[in-house]
Design a protein around this motif. Structure first.
Motif, mmCIF file in Angstrom:
data_model
loop_
_atom_site.group_PDB
_atom_site.id
_atom_site.type_symbol
_atom_site.label_atom_id
_atom_site.label_comp_id
_atom_site.label_asym_id
_atom_site.label_seq_id
_atom_site.Cartn_x
_atom_site.Cartn_y
_atom_site.Cartn_z
ATOM 1 N N UNK A 34 0.836 -1.203 0.000
ATOM 2 C CA UNK A 34 0.000 0.000 0.000
ATOM 3 C C UNK A 34 0.871 1.253 0.000
ATOM 4 N N UNK A 35 1.950 1.234 0.803
ATOM 5 C CA UNK A 35 2.854 2.385 0.811
ATOM 6 C C UNK A 35 3.443 2.594 -0.574
ATOM 7 N N UNK A 36 3.775 1.482 -1.241
ATOM 8 C CA UNK A 36 4.334 1.594 -2.590
ATOM 9 C C UNK A 36 3.337 2.184 -3.575
ATOM 10 N N UNK A 37 2.071 1.777 -3.439
ATOM 11 C CA UNK A 37 1.047 2.336 -4.329
ATOM 12 C C UNK A 37 0.905 3.835 -4.083
ATOM 13 N N UNK A 38 0.941 4.213 -2.794
ATOM 14 C CA UNK A 38 0.864 5.652 -2.483
ATOM 15 C C UNK A 38 2.016 6.405 -3.141
ATOM 16 N N UNK A 39 3.230 5.844 -3.025
ATOM 17 C CA UNK A 39 4.404 6.504 -3.605
ATOM 18 C C UNK A 39 4.244 6.614 -5.111
ATOM 19 N N UNK A 40 3.752 5.548 -5.753
ATOM 20 C CA UNK A 40 3.559 5.583 -7.207
ATOM 21 C C UNK A 40 2.579 6.682 -7.597
ATOM 22 N N UNK A 41 1.525 6.828 -6.782
ATOM 23 C CA UNK A 41 0.562 7.891 -7.051
ATOM 24 C C UNK A 41 1.232 9.252 -7.070
#
Lengths: 111, 505
Positions: A34-41
Protein backbone atom coordinates in the motif's frame (compact mmCIF):
# COMPACT_ATOMS: atom_id res chain seq x y z
CA UNK A 1 -4.05 19.95 -20.44
CA UNK A 2 -6.77 17.33 -20.15
CA UNK A 3 -4.15 14.54 -20.35
CA UNK A 4 -2.22 16.15 -17.50
CA UNK A 5 -5.35 16.42 -15.40
CA UNK A 6 -6.19 12.78 -16.12
CA UNK A 7 -2.77 11.61 -15.00
CA UNK A 8 -2.84 13.80 -11.90
CA UNK A 9 -6.29 12.58 -10.93
CA UNK A 10 -5.19 8.97 -11.40
CA UNK A 11 -2.22 9.71 -9.17
CA UNK A 12 -4.46 11.16 -6.50
CA UNK A 13 -6.78 8.17 -6.68
CA UNK A 14 -3.81 5.80 -6.35
CA UNK A 15 -2.60 7.76 -3.32
CA UNK A 16 -6.04 7.52 -1.73
CA UNK A 17 -6.35 3.80 -2.50
CA UNK A 18 -2.95 3.12 -0.97
CA UNK A 19 -3.81 5.13 2.11
CA UNK A 20 -7.14 3.30 2.53
CA UNK A 21 -5.49 -0.12 2.27
CA UNK A 22 -2.78 0.92 4.71
CA UNK A 23 -5.36 1.84 7.32
CA UNK A 24 -7.84 -1.00 6.74
CA UNK A 25 -5.67 -4.10 6.30
CA UNK A 26 -3.49 -5.56 9.01
CA UNK A 27 -1.32 -7.90 6.95
CA UNK A 28 2.26 -6.53 6.92
CA UNK A 29 2.90 -7.29 3.24
CA UNK A 30 -0.32 -5.54 2.21
CA UNK A 31 0.73 -2.50 4.22
CA UNK A 32 4.10 -2.33 2.48
CA UNK A 33 2.49 -2.71 -0.94
CA UNK A 34 0.00 0.00 0.00
CA UNK A 35 2.85 2.38 0.81
CA UNK A 36 4.33 1.59 -2.59
CA UNK A 37 1.05 2.34 -4.33
CA UNK A 38 0.86 5.65 -2.48
CA UNK A 39 4.40 6.50 -3.60
CA UNK A 40 3.56 5.58 -7.21
CA UNK A 41 0.56 7.89 -7.05
CA UNK A 42 2.75 10.80 -5.98
CA UNK A 43 5.30 10.02 -8.69
CA UNK A 44 2.56 9.92 -11.33
CA UNK A 45 1.41 13.41 -10.34
CA UNK A 46 5.02 14.59 -10.47
CA UNK A 47 5.54 13.19 -13.96
CA UNK A 48 2.30 14.85 -15.09
CA UNK A 49 3.56 18.13 -13.59
CA UNK A 50 6.57 18.05 -15.90
CA UNK A 51 4.31 18.70 -18.94
CA UNK A 52 2.92 22.00 -17.77
CA UNK A 53 5.40 24.86 -18.05
CA UNK A 54 6.39 27.36 -20.69
CA UNK A 55 5.66 26.95 -24.36
CA UNK A 56 4.53 24.01 -26.44
CA UNK A 57 6.38 20.72 -26.11
CA UNK A 58 8.55 21.89 -23.27
CA UNK A 59 9.34 19.45 -20.49
CA UNK A 60 10.45 20.55 -17.05
CA UNK A 61 13.42 18.39 -15.96
CA UNK A 62 13.14 19.13 -12.22
CA UNK A 63 10.14 16.82 -11.52
CA UNK A 64 11.96 14.01 -13.34
CA UNK A 65 14.95 14.43 -11.04
CA UNK A 66 12.55 14.38 -8.10
CA UNK A 67 10.85 11.19 -9.31
CA UNK A 68 14.22 9.45 -9.76
CA UNK A 69 15.31 10.40 -6.24
CA UNK A 70 11.92 9.41 -4.93
CA UNK A 71 12.11 5.96 -6.55
CA UNK A 72 15.54 5.35 -4.99
CA UNK A 73 14.21 6.37 -1.58
CA UNK A 74 11.10 4.25 -2.00
CA UNK A 75 13.09 1.13 -3.00
CA UNK A 76 15.39 1.32 0.02
CA UNK A 77 12.53 2.09 2.39
CA UNK A 78 10.57 -0.88 1.02
CA UNK A 79 13.57 -3.14 1.66
CA UNK A 80 13.80 -1.90 5.23
CA UNK A 81 10.07 -2.34 5.81
CA UNK A 82 10.22 -5.90 4.44
CA UNK A 83 13.03 -6.79 6.88
CA UNK A 84 10.96 -5.33 9.68
CA UNK A 85 7.89 -7.30 8.63
CA UNK A 86 9.93 -10.54 8.56
CA UNK A 87 11.36 -9.87 12.02
CA UNK A 88 7.95 -9.05 13.48
CA UNK A 89 6.49 -12.19 11.92
CA UNK A 90 9.35 -14.35 13.25
CA UNK A 91 8.90 -12.93 16.69
CA UNK A 92 5.17 -13.45 16.80
CA UNK A 93 5.66 -17.06 15.62
CA UNK A 94 8.16 -17.52 18.46
CA UNK A 95 5.62 -16.09 20.88
CA UNK A 96 3.01 -18.52 19.60
CA UNK A 97 5.44 -21.41 20.05
CA UNK A 98 6.19 -20.33 23.60
CA UNK A 99 2.51 -20.11 24.45
CA UNK A 100 1.82 -23.56 22.98
CA UNK A 101 4.66 -25.24 24.88
CA UNK A 102 4.42 -23.19 28.01
CA UNK A 103 4.31 -26.27 30.24
CA UNK A 104 7.60 -27.73 29.05
CA UNK A 105 10.74 -26.36 30.72
CA UNK A 106 13.04 -24.09 28.71
CA UNK A 107 15.73 -26.66 27.91
CA UNK A 108 13.39 -29.17 26.21
CA UNK A 109 12.19 -26.56 23.80
CA UNK A 110 15.73 -25.72 22.85
CA UNK A 111 15.12 -22.00 22.96
CA UNK B 1 27.89 39.83 2.21
CA UNK B 2 29.78 36.87 3.52
CA UNK B 3 33.05 35.51 2.12
CA UNK B 4 32.43 32.37 0.10
CA UNK B 5 35.24 30.40 1.73
CA UNK B 6 33.41 30.69 5.07
CA UNK B 7 30.18 29.41 3.56
CA UNK B 8 31.91 26.13 2.77
CA UNK B 9 31.90 25.35 6.50
CA UNK B 10 28.11 24.93 6.30
CA UNK B 11 28.48 21.50 4.70
CA UNK B 12 30.57 20.11 7.58
CA UNK B 13 27.69 19.34 9.98
CA UNK B 14 26.36 17.05 7.24
CA UNK B 15 29.63 15.59 6.00
CA UNK B 16 31.28 14.82 9.37
CA UNK B 17 28.58 12.47 10.73
CA UNK B 18 28.00 10.95 7.29
CA UNK B 19 31.67 9.99 6.93
CA UNK B 20 31.74 8.80 10.54
CA UNK B 21 28.62 6.68 9.99
CA UNK B 22 30.08 5.03 6.89
CA UNK B 23 33.39 4.38 8.68
CA UNK B 24 31.49 2.84 11.61
CA UNK B 25 29.91 0.37 9.18
CA UNK B 26 33.37 -0.58 7.88
CA UNK B 27 35.21 -1.11 11.14
CA UNK B 28 34.32 -3.47 13.94
CA UNK B 29 36.48 -1.83 16.57
CA UNK B 30 36.98 1.77 17.50
CA UNK B 31 33.51 2.75 16.35
CA UNK B 32 32.98 4.73 19.55
CA UNK B 33 36.15 6.71 18.85
CA UNK B 34 34.95 7.59 15.35
CA UNK B 35 31.50 8.59 16.58
CA UNK B 36 32.92 10.66 19.43
CA UNK B 37 35.31 12.45 17.10
CA UNK B 38 32.43 13.27 14.75
CA UNK B 39 30.19 14.46 17.61
CA UNK B 40 32.92 16.71 19.02
CA UNK B 41 33.85 17.98 15.56
CA UNK B 42 30.19 18.69 14.82
CA UNK B 43 29.85 20.65 18.06
CA UNK B 44 32.85 22.85 17.33
CA UNK B 45 31.83 23.44 13.71
CA UNK B 46 28.38 24.58 14.89
CA UNK B 47 29.98 26.95 17.44
CA UNK B 48 32.22 28.30 14.70
CA UNK B 49 29.22 28.79 12.39
CA UNK B 50 27.40 30.73 15.11
CA UNK B 51 30.42 32.98 15.49
CA UNK B 52 30.57 33.45 11.72
CA UNK B 53 26.89 34.29 11.54
CA UNK B 54 27.23 36.90 14.28
CA UNK B 55 29.96 38.52 12.18
CA UNK B 56 28.57 38.19 8.64
CA UNK B 57 24.86 37.53 9.10
CA UNK B 58 22.89 34.58 7.63
CA UNK B 59 24.81 32.57 5.06
CA UNK B 60 24.08 30.29 2.13
CA UNK B 61 26.18 27.62 0.54
CA UNK B 62 25.42 26.75 -3.09
CA UNK B 63 26.32 23.10 -3.52
CA UNK B 64 28.38 22.59 -6.66
CA UNK B 65 28.06 26.24 -7.56
CA UNK B 66 24.44 25.89 -8.77
CA UNK B 67 22.18 28.72 -7.72
CA UNK B 68 18.63 28.43 -6.32
CA UNK B 69 16.03 27.94 -9.03
CA UNK B 70 17.78 24.75 -10.15
CA UNK B 71 20.50 23.98 -7.59
CA UNK B 72 20.10 22.93 -3.98
CA UNK B 73 21.48 25.26 -1.36
CA UNK B 74 22.21 24.98 2.34
CA UNK B 75 21.68 28.01 4.52
CA UNK B 76 22.10 29.02 8.12
CA UNK B 77 20.17 31.58 10.09
CA UNK B 78 19.43 32.11 13.76
CA UNK B 79 16.75 29.46 14.41
CA UNK B 80 18.51 26.86 12.24
CA UNK B 81 21.78 27.38 14.10
CA UNK B 82 20.13 27.11 17.51
CA UNK B 83 18.49 23.84 16.49
CA UNK B 84 21.88 22.66 15.23
CA UNK B 85 23.43 23.65 18.55
CA UNK B 86 20.69 21.75 20.40
CA UNK B 87 21.39 18.67 18.27
CA UNK B 88 25.15 18.98 18.67
CA UNK B 89 25.10 19.43 22.47
CA UNK B 90 22.51 16.73 23.14
CA UNK B 91 24.22 14.50 20.59
CA UNK B 92 27.58 14.81 22.33
CA UNK B 93 26.01 13.96 25.69
CA UNK B 94 24.14 10.99 24.17
CA UNK B 95 27.34 9.70 22.57
CA UNK B 96 29.11 9.68 25.95
CA UNK B 97 26.08 8.24 27.73
CA UNK B 98 25.65 5.47 25.16
CA UNK B 99 29.28 4.48 25.65
CA UNK B 100 28.70 4.10 29.40
CA UNK B 101 25.43 2.29 28.75
CA UNK B 102 26.92 -0.32 26.43
CA UNK B 103 30.00 -0.82 28.61
CA UNK B 104 27.76 -1.45 31.59
CA UNK B 105 25.60 -3.93 29.76
CA UNK B 106 28.55 -5.82 28.28
CA UNK B 107 29.87 -6.48 31.79
CA UNK B 108 26.74 -8.60 32.31
CA UNK B 109 27.98 -11.97 30.94
CA UNK B 110 24.56 -13.48 30.14
CA UNK B 111 23.60 -10.79 27.70
CA UNK B 112 27.08 -9.88 26.51
CA UNK B 113 26.72 -11.13 22.93
CA UNK B 114 23.44 -9.40 22.23
CA UNK B 115 24.70 -6.13 23.60
CA UNK B 116 27.83 -6.32 21.55
CA UNK B 117 25.63 -6.59 18.46
CA UNK B 118 23.44 -3.73 19.63
CA UNK B 119 26.50 -1.56 20.01
CA UNK B 120 27.78 -2.67 16.63
CA UNK B 121 24.63 -1.31 14.97
CA UNK B 122 24.02 1.63 17.25
CA UNK B 123 26.99 3.80 16.28
CA UNK B 124 26.58 3.84 12.47
CA UNK B 125 22.80 4.30 12.71
CA UNK B 126 23.15 7.12 15.22
CA UNK B 127 25.69 8.87 13.00
CA UNK B 128 23.39 8.55 9.96
CA UNK B 129 20.51 9.90 12.02
CA UNK B 130 22.68 12.87 13.02
CA UNK B 131 23.43 13.43 9.32
CA UNK B 132 19.73 13.50 8.55
CA UNK B 133 18.93 15.88 11.41
CA UNK B 134 21.72 18.32 10.51
CA UNK B 135 20.72 18.12 6.87
CA UNK B 136 17.13 18.95 7.75
CA UNK B 137 18.07 22.02 9.78
CA UNK B 138 20.39 23.28 7.03
CA UNK B 139 18.44 22.55 3.83
CA UNK B 140 16.77 25.38 2.00
CA UNK B 141 15.07 23.19 -0.60
CA UNK B 142 11.72 21.54 0.09
CA UNK B 143 12.48 18.40 -1.89
CA UNK B 144 15.86 18.00 -0.22
CA UNK B 145 13.95 18.33 3.05
CA UNK B 146 11.83 15.34 1.99
CA UNK B 147 15.01 13.32 1.47
CA UNK B 148 16.32 14.28 4.91
CA UNK B 149 12.96 13.36 6.45
CA UNK B 150 13.23 9.91 4.88
CA UNK B 151 16.85 9.61 6.04
CA UNK B 152 15.71 10.34 9.58
CA UNK B 153 12.88 7.80 9.36
CA UNK B 154 15.11 5.11 7.87
CA UNK B 155 17.74 5.46 10.58
CA UNK B 156 15.39 6.15 13.51
CA UNK B 157 13.16 3.08 13.04
CA UNK B 158 16.01 0.50 13.18
CA UNK B 159 17.46 2.36 16.17
CA UNK B 160 14.12 2.02 17.96
CA UNK B 161 14.11 -1.70 17.17
CA UNK B 162 17.63 -2.30 18.54
CA UNK B 163 16.51 -3.62 21.91
CA UNK B 164 15.14 -6.68 20.07
CA UNK B 165 12.13 -7.24 22.31
CA UNK B 166 8.94 -8.26 20.44
CA UNK B 167 7.13 -5.20 21.80
CA UNK B 168 9.83 -2.84 20.55
CA UNK B 169 9.93 -4.57 17.16
CA UNK B 170 6.19 -4.11 16.70
CA UNK B 171 6.34 -0.53 17.94
CA UNK B 172 9.20 0.42 15.65
CA UNK B 173 7.60 -1.30 12.65
CA UNK B 174 4.55 0.85 13.23
CA UNK B 175 6.81 3.85 13.71
CA UNK B 176 8.41 3.17 10.32
CA UNK B 177 5.05 2.89 8.55
CA UNK B 178 3.74 6.04 10.22
CA UNK B 179 6.90 7.91 9.21
CA UNK B 180 6.42 6.70 5.65
CA UNK B 181 2.82 7.95 5.52
CA UNK B 182 4.05 11.25 6.95
CA UNK B 183 6.83 11.61 4.39
CA UNK B 184 4.60 10.65 1.46
CA UNK B 185 1.93 13.13 2.52
CA UNK B 186 4.67 15.74 2.81
CA UNK B 187 5.93 14.82 -0.66
CA UNK B 188 2.44 15.20 -2.11
CA UNK B 189 2.35 18.65 -0.51
CA UNK B 190 5.68 19.47 -2.13
CA UNK B 191 4.28 18.42 -5.50
CA UNK B 192 1.28 20.73 -5.11
CA UNK B 193 3.54 23.58 -4.03
CA UNK B 194 5.81 23.01 -7.02
CA UNK B 195 2.84 22.94 -9.38
CA UNK B 196 1.60 26.27 -8.10
CA UNK B 197 4.91 28.11 -7.66
CA UNK B 198 7.42 26.36 -9.88
CA UNK B 199 10.31 26.63 -7.42
CA UNK B 200 11.56 24.49 -4.57
CA UNK B 201 13.77 26.93 -2.69
CA UNK B 202 12.39 28.03 0.70
CA UNK B 203 13.42 31.65 0.32
CA UNK B 204 12.05 31.93 -3.21
CA UNK B 205 8.76 30.36 -2.12
CA UNK B 206 8.48 32.97 0.60
CA UNK B 207 7.72 35.60 -2.02
CA UNK B 208 5.40 33.52 -4.17
CA UNK B 209 2.82 31.95 -1.91
CA UNK B 210 -0.53 33.55 -2.52
CA UNK B 211 -4.16 32.50 -2.41
CA UNK B 212 -5.16 29.56 -4.53
CA UNK B 213 -6.50 26.06 -4.31
CA UNK B 214 -3.12 24.45 -5.05
CA UNK B 215 -1.36 26.35 -2.29
CA UNK B 216 -4.02 25.69 0.34
CA UNK B 217 -3.99 21.98 -0.55
CA UNK B 218 -0.21 22.00 -0.23
CA UNK B 219 -0.48 23.68 3.17
CA UNK B 220 -2.95 21.08 4.45
CA UNK B 221 -0.91 18.13 3.14
CA UNK B 222 2.41 19.44 4.48
CA UNK B 223 0.83 20.18 7.84
CA UNK B 224 -0.82 16.78 8.22
CA UNK B 225 2.34 14.94 7.18
CA UNK B 226 4.54 16.85 9.60
CA UNK B 227 1.96 16.70 12.42
CA UNK B 228 1.99 12.93 12.10
CA UNK B 229 5.76 12.92 12.47
CA UNK B 230 5.69 15.42 15.34
CA UNK B 231 3.10 13.28 17.18
CA UNK B 232 0.63 16.05 17.87
CA UNK B 233 -2.54 14.77 19.54
CA UNK B 234 -4.60 13.04 18.04
CA UNK B 235 -1.78 11.66 15.86
CA UNK B 236 0.45 10.79 18.81
CA UNK B 237 -0.56 7.13 19.25
CA UNK B 238 2.68 5.70 17.82
CA UNK B 239 5.06 7.71 20.01
CA UNK B 240 4.81 6.28 23.56
CA UNK B 241 5.33 2.59 22.66
CA UNK B 242 8.14 3.36 20.19
CA UNK B 243 10.00 5.66 22.59
CA UNK B 244 9.43 3.67 25.76
CA UNK B 245 10.49 0.28 24.39
CA UNK B 246 13.75 1.46 22.83
CA UNK B 247 17.17 1.32 24.51
CA UNK B 248 17.78 4.28 26.80
CA UNK B 249 20.23 6.20 24.54
CA UNK B 250 17.86 5.67 21.61
CA UNK B 251 14.86 6.97 23.56
CA UNK B 252 16.91 10.07 24.32
CA UNK B 253 17.64 10.68 20.65
CA UNK B 254 14.09 10.00 19.48
CA UNK B 255 12.39 12.07 22.12
CA UNK B 256 14.78 15.00 22.33
CA UNK B 257 15.76 15.48 18.70
CA UNK B 258 13.74 13.57 16.11
CA UNK B 259 10.28 14.98 16.95
CA UNK B 260 11.78 18.50 17.08
CA UNK B 261 13.07 18.20 13.53
CA UNK B 262 9.64 17.78 11.97
CA UNK B 263 8.18 20.45 14.22
CA UNK B 264 10.90 22.90 13.18
CA UNK B 265 10.01 22.27 9.56
CA UNK B 266 6.30 22.71 10.23
CA UNK B 267 6.97 25.99 11.99
CA UNK B 268 9.11 27.27 9.13
CA UNK B 269 6.33 26.48 6.67
CA UNK B 270 3.64 28.17 8.72
CA UNK B 271 5.51 31.31 9.67
CA UNK B 272 7.64 31.90 6.60
CA UNK B 273 6.18 30.48 3.42
CA UNK B 274 2.49 30.34 4.18
CA UNK B 275 2.38 33.32 6.56
CA UNK B 276 0.37 35.52 4.13
CA UNK B 277 -2.46 33.02 3.62
CA UNK B 278 -2.87 31.65 7.13
CA UNK B 279 -6.09 32.64 8.83
CA UNK B 280 -6.50 33.23 12.59
CA UNK B 281 -8.96 30.36 12.79
CA UNK B 282 -6.41 27.83 11.54
CA UNK B 283 -3.89 29.16 14.06
CA UNK B 284 -6.51 28.72 16.77
CA UNK B 285 -7.16 25.20 15.54
CA UNK B 286 -3.48 24.27 15.92
CA UNK B 287 -3.46 25.89 19.35
CA UNK B 288 -6.48 23.88 20.42
CA UNK B 289 -4.79 20.67 19.34
CA UNK B 290 -1.74 21.79 21.33
CA UNK B 291 -3.88 22.41 24.42
CA UNK B 292 -5.45 18.96 24.03
CA UNK B 293 -1.95 17.49 23.73
CA UNK B 294 -0.82 19.21 26.93
CA UNK B 295 -3.71 17.84 28.97
CA UNK B 296 -4.03 14.42 27.37
CA UNK B 297 -0.28 13.76 27.54
CA UNK B 298 -0.06 14.89 31.16
CA UNK B 299 -3.08 12.85 32.26
CA UNK B 300 -1.69 9.75 30.54
CA UNK B 301 1.73 10.43 32.11
CA UNK B 302 0.12 10.47 35.55
CA UNK B 303 -1.55 7.12 34.92
CA UNK B 304 1.52 5.20 33.74
CA UNK B 305 3.04 2.42 35.82
CA UNK B 306 6.44 2.45 34.11
CA UNK B 307 8.94 5.28 34.33
CA UNK B 308 9.90 5.25 30.63
CA UNK B 309 6.27 5.32 29.49
CA UNK B 310 5.65 8.21 31.87
CA UNK B 311 8.55 10.15 30.34
CA UNK B 312 7.32 9.31 26.82
CA UNK B 313 3.80 10.63 27.55
CA UNK B 314 5.40 13.71 29.06
CA UNK B 315 6.95 14.29 25.63
CA UNK B 316 3.46 14.21 24.07
CA UNK B 317 2.39 16.79 26.65
CA UNK B 318 5.38 19.09 26.23
CA UNK B 319 5.07 19.07 22.43
CA UNK B 320 1.67 20.69 22.95
CA UNK B 321 3.33 23.87 24.23
CA UNK B 322 5.06 24.30 20.90
CA UNK B 323 1.65 24.42 19.21
CA UNK B 324 0.06 26.74 21.77
CA UNK B 325 2.54 29.33 20.48
CA UNK B 326 0.68 29.30 17.12
CA UNK B 327 -2.46 31.29 18.05
CA UNK B 328 -0.51 33.61 20.34
CA UNK B 329 1.90 34.44 17.52
CA UNK B 330 -0.62 37.02 16.27
CA UNK B 331 0.02 39.08 19.39
CA UNK B 332 3.82 39.01 19.50
CA UNK B 333 6.08 40.29 16.78
CA UNK B 334 7.81 37.89 14.41
CA UNK B 335 11.16 37.45 16.12
CA UNK B 336 9.53 36.67 19.45
CA UNK B 337 7.51 33.72 18.14
CA UNK B 338 10.74 32.09 17.08
CA UNK B 339 12.36 32.75 20.44
CA UNK B 340 9.39 31.24 22.32
CA UNK B 341 9.49 28.10 20.20
CA UNK B 342 13.28 27.84 20.32
CA UNK B 343 13.31 28.21 24.11
CA UNK B 344 10.69 25.50 24.59
CA UNK B 345 12.52 23.21 22.16
CA UNK B 346 15.94 23.75 23.74
CA UNK B 347 14.72 23.28 27.30
CA UNK B 348 12.69 20.24 26.40
CA UNK B 349 15.57 18.67 24.47
CA UNK B 350 17.97 19.00 27.42
CA UNK B 351 15.49 18.15 30.18
CA UNK B 352 13.87 15.24 28.36
CA UNK B 353 17.19 13.65 27.41
CA UNK B 354 18.27 13.96 31.06
CA UNK B 355 15.02 12.26 32.12
CA UNK B 356 15.37 9.37 29.67
CA UNK B 357 19.00 8.92 30.75
CA UNK B 358 17.82 8.80 34.38
CA UNK B 359 15.19 6.23 33.44
CA UNK B 360 17.93 4.21 31.71
CA UNK B 361 20.14 4.39 34.81
CA UNK B 362 17.29 3.28 37.03
CA UNK B 363 16.62 0.41 34.67
CA UNK B 364 20.28 -0.65 34.68
CA UNK B 365 20.40 -0.40 38.45
CA UNK B 366 17.15 -2.14 39.39
CA UNK B 367 16.50 -4.27 36.30
CA UNK B 368 13.00 -2.78 35.92
CA UNK B 369 11.38 0.66 35.86
CA UNK B 370 8.07 0.08 37.64
CA UNK B 371 7.28 3.33 39.39
CA UNK B 372 5.84 1.68 42.48
CA UNK B 373 9.04 -0.20 43.31
CA UNK B 374 11.58 2.57 42.96
CA UNK B 375 12.33 2.57 46.67
CA UNK B 376 15.81 3.46 47.84
CA UNK B 377 17.08 4.72 44.49
CA UNK B 378 17.96 8.05 46.07
CA UNK B 379 20.43 6.56 48.54
CA UNK B 380 22.18 4.40 45.95
CA UNK B 381 22.14 6.83 43.01
CA UNK B 382 22.18 10.36 44.42
CA UNK B 383 23.54 12.05 41.26
CA UNK B 384 20.95 10.40 39.02
CA UNK B 385 18.07 11.40 41.28
CA UNK B 386 19.44 14.95 41.50
CA UNK B 387 19.50 15.10 37.69
CA UNK B 388 15.90 13.85 37.61
CA UNK B 389 14.79 16.55 40.04
CA UNK B 390 16.45 19.35 38.10
CA UNK B 391 15.13 18.09 34.77
CA UNK B 392 11.67 17.94 36.35
CA UNK B 393 11.95 21.54 37.52
CA UNK B 394 12.81 22.60 33.96
CA UNK B 395 9.90 20.65 32.51
CA UNK B 396 7.50 22.39 34.92
CA UNK B 397 8.95 25.73 33.84
CA UNK B 398 10.07 27.16 37.15
CA UNK B 399 12.01 30.47 37.01
CA UNK B 400 15.61 30.07 35.91
CA UNK B 401 14.79 27.49 33.22
CA UNK B 402 14.38 28.29 29.52
CA UNK B 403 10.81 27.00 29.56
CA UNK B 404 9.97 29.69 32.10
CA UNK B 405 11.04 32.44 29.71
CA UNK B 406 8.95 30.89 26.95
CA UNK B 407 5.92 30.37 29.16
CA UNK B 408 6.24 33.91 30.48
CA UNK B 409 6.17 35.30 26.95
CA UNK B 410 3.17 33.09 26.11
CA UNK B 411 1.34 34.15 29.28
CA UNK B 412 1.94 37.85 28.70
CA UNK B 413 0.76 37.49 25.10
CA UNK B 414 -2.42 35.76 26.20
CA UNK B 415 -3.14 38.41 28.86
CA UNK B 416 -2.34 41.27 26.50
CA UNK B 417 -4.80 39.89 23.95
CA UNK B 418 -7.43 39.11 26.62
CA UNK B 419 -7.44 35.42 25.72
CA UNK B 420 -7.35 34.07 29.23
CA UNK B 421 -8.07 30.48 28.24
CA UNK B 422 -4.55 30.07 26.84
CA UNK B 423 -3.17 31.24 30.19
CA UNK B 424 -5.26 28.56 31.91
CA UNK B 425 -3.88 25.93 29.53
CA UNK B 426 -0.27 27.02 30.04
CA UNK B 427 -0.46 27.23 33.83
CA UNK B 428 -2.58 24.06 34.09
CA UNK B 429 -0.06 22.13 32.01
CA UNK B 430 2.72 23.18 34.38
CA UNK B 431 0.66 22.07 37.36
CA UNK B 432 0.01 18.66 35.80
CA UNK B 433 3.71 18.34 34.93
CA UNK B 434 4.48 18.99 38.59
CA UNK B 435 2.13 16.19 39.63
CA UNK B 436 3.63 13.54 37.39
CA UNK B 437 7.22 14.56 38.12
CA UNK B 438 6.72 14.58 41.90
CA UNK B 439 4.79 11.32 41.86
CA UNK B 440 7.97 9.51 40.76
CA UNK B 441 10.16 11.66 42.98
CA UNK B 442 8.24 10.57 46.08
CA UNK B 443 8.97 6.92 45.28
CA UNK B 444 12.68 7.69 44.83
CA UNK B 445 12.86 9.02 48.37
CA UNK B 446 11.13 6.13 50.14
CA UNK B 447 13.67 4.27 52.29
CA UNK B 448 13.21 0.49 51.94
CA UNK B 449 12.57 -1.31 55.20
CA UNK B 450 15.02 -3.87 56.52
CA UNK B 451 17.87 -4.50 54.11
CA UNK B 452 19.78 -1.49 52.83
CA UNK B 453 20.01 -2.30 49.13
CA UNK B 454 19.78 -5.62 47.33
CA UNK B 455 22.28 -5.01 44.57
CA UNK B 456 25.07 -2.55 45.03
CA UNK B 457 25.79 -1.60 41.45
CA UNK B 458 28.03 1.38 40.95
CA UNK B 459 27.36 3.32 37.75
CA UNK B 460 30.21 4.74 35.73
CA UNK B 461 30.65 8.53 35.53
CA UNK B 462 29.69 8.31 31.84
CA UNK B 463 26.22 7.24 32.94
CA UNK B 464 25.79 9.71 35.76
CA UNK B 465 27.25 12.98 34.56
CA UNK B 466 25.71 13.54 31.09
CA UNK B 467 22.14 13.67 32.48
CA UNK B 468 23.18 15.99 35.30
CA UNK B 469 24.99 18.37 32.96
CA UNK B 470 22.09 18.41 30.49
CA UNK B 471 19.62 19.03 33.32
CA UNK B 472 21.73 21.93 34.61
CA UNK B 473 21.94 23.41 31.10
CA UNK B 474 18.16 23.29 30.78
CA UNK B 475 17.78 24.88 34.21
CA UNK B 476 20.17 27.77 33.59
CA UNK B 477 19.11 28.40 29.99
CA UNK B 478 16.95 31.26 31.23
CA UNK B 479 20.01 33.09 32.55
CA UNK B 480 21.68 33.23 29.15
CA UNK B 481 18.46 34.18 27.36
CA UNK B 482 19.72 37.57 26.04
CA UNK B 483 22.38 35.85 23.94
CA UNK B 484 19.97 33.22 22.69
CA UNK B 485 17.47 35.93 21.74
CA UNK B 486 20.18 37.76 19.86
CA UNK B 487 20.99 34.70 17.78
CA UNK B 488 17.32 33.96 17.02
CA UNK B 489 16.83 37.37 15.47
CA UNK B 490 19.25 36.71 12.62
CA UNK B 491 16.84 35.72 9.87
CA UNK B 492 17.30 34.83 6.25
CA UNK B 493 15.30 37.58 4.61
CA UNK B 494 15.25 35.86 1.25
CA UNK B 495 17.29 38.65 -0.31
CA UNK B 496 20.21 36.37 -1.02
CA UNK B 497 18.07 34.04 -3.05
CA UNK B 498 16.25 36.85 -4.82
CA UNK B 499 19.49 38.07 -6.31
CA UNK B 500 19.72 34.89 -8.32
CA UNK B 501 16.05 34.57 -9.12
CA UNK B 502 16.47 36.21 -12.52
CA UNK B 503 18.22 33.39 -14.28
CA UNK B 504 20.79 30.68 -14.16
CA UNK B 505 24.42 31.74 -13.93
Amino acid sequence: MITTMLYSLTGLILFGMGFYTLIIHSHPLRKILAVNVMATGVFLILVATAYIPVGQGDIDPVPHAMVLTGIVVSVSVTALALIFACKVQENSNLDLLRKRNHRKPMKERGL
Amino acid sequence: MFPSDTAVWIVFPVILPLVAGLLCFLFKRGTFGIALAAAIGNFFVVCFLIYQMLVYGPMRCYIGGWHPPLGISLRIDGPALLMLLMTAATGLAVTLYARGYFLFRISDPLRARRHKRQQYYFWPLWMLLLTGLNGLFLSADIFNLYVTLELIAVSAAPLAALSGKPASLRASYRYLLISLIGSLTYLLGVVFLYRSCGVLDLALLQNLAGDGLGISTALVLLTVGLMLKTALVPLHFWLPPAHANALAPVSVILSALVVKASFYLLFRFWFEIFAPIISPSSLNFMGTLGALAIFWGAIQAMRQQRLKLMVAYSTVSQLGYLFVAFPLSMFVDGGQVWSIVVFIALTHACAKSAMFMVAGNVYLHLGHDRIKSLKGVRSSQPITVFAYGIAGVSLMGLPPSGAFIAKWMLLSASFASLQYWWAVVIAGGSLLAMIYVFRVMSHFFVIPEGESSKKNVSLSPLLEWPPLILALISLFLGLISPWVLKIVLYKDSGLLAQIFQGGLP
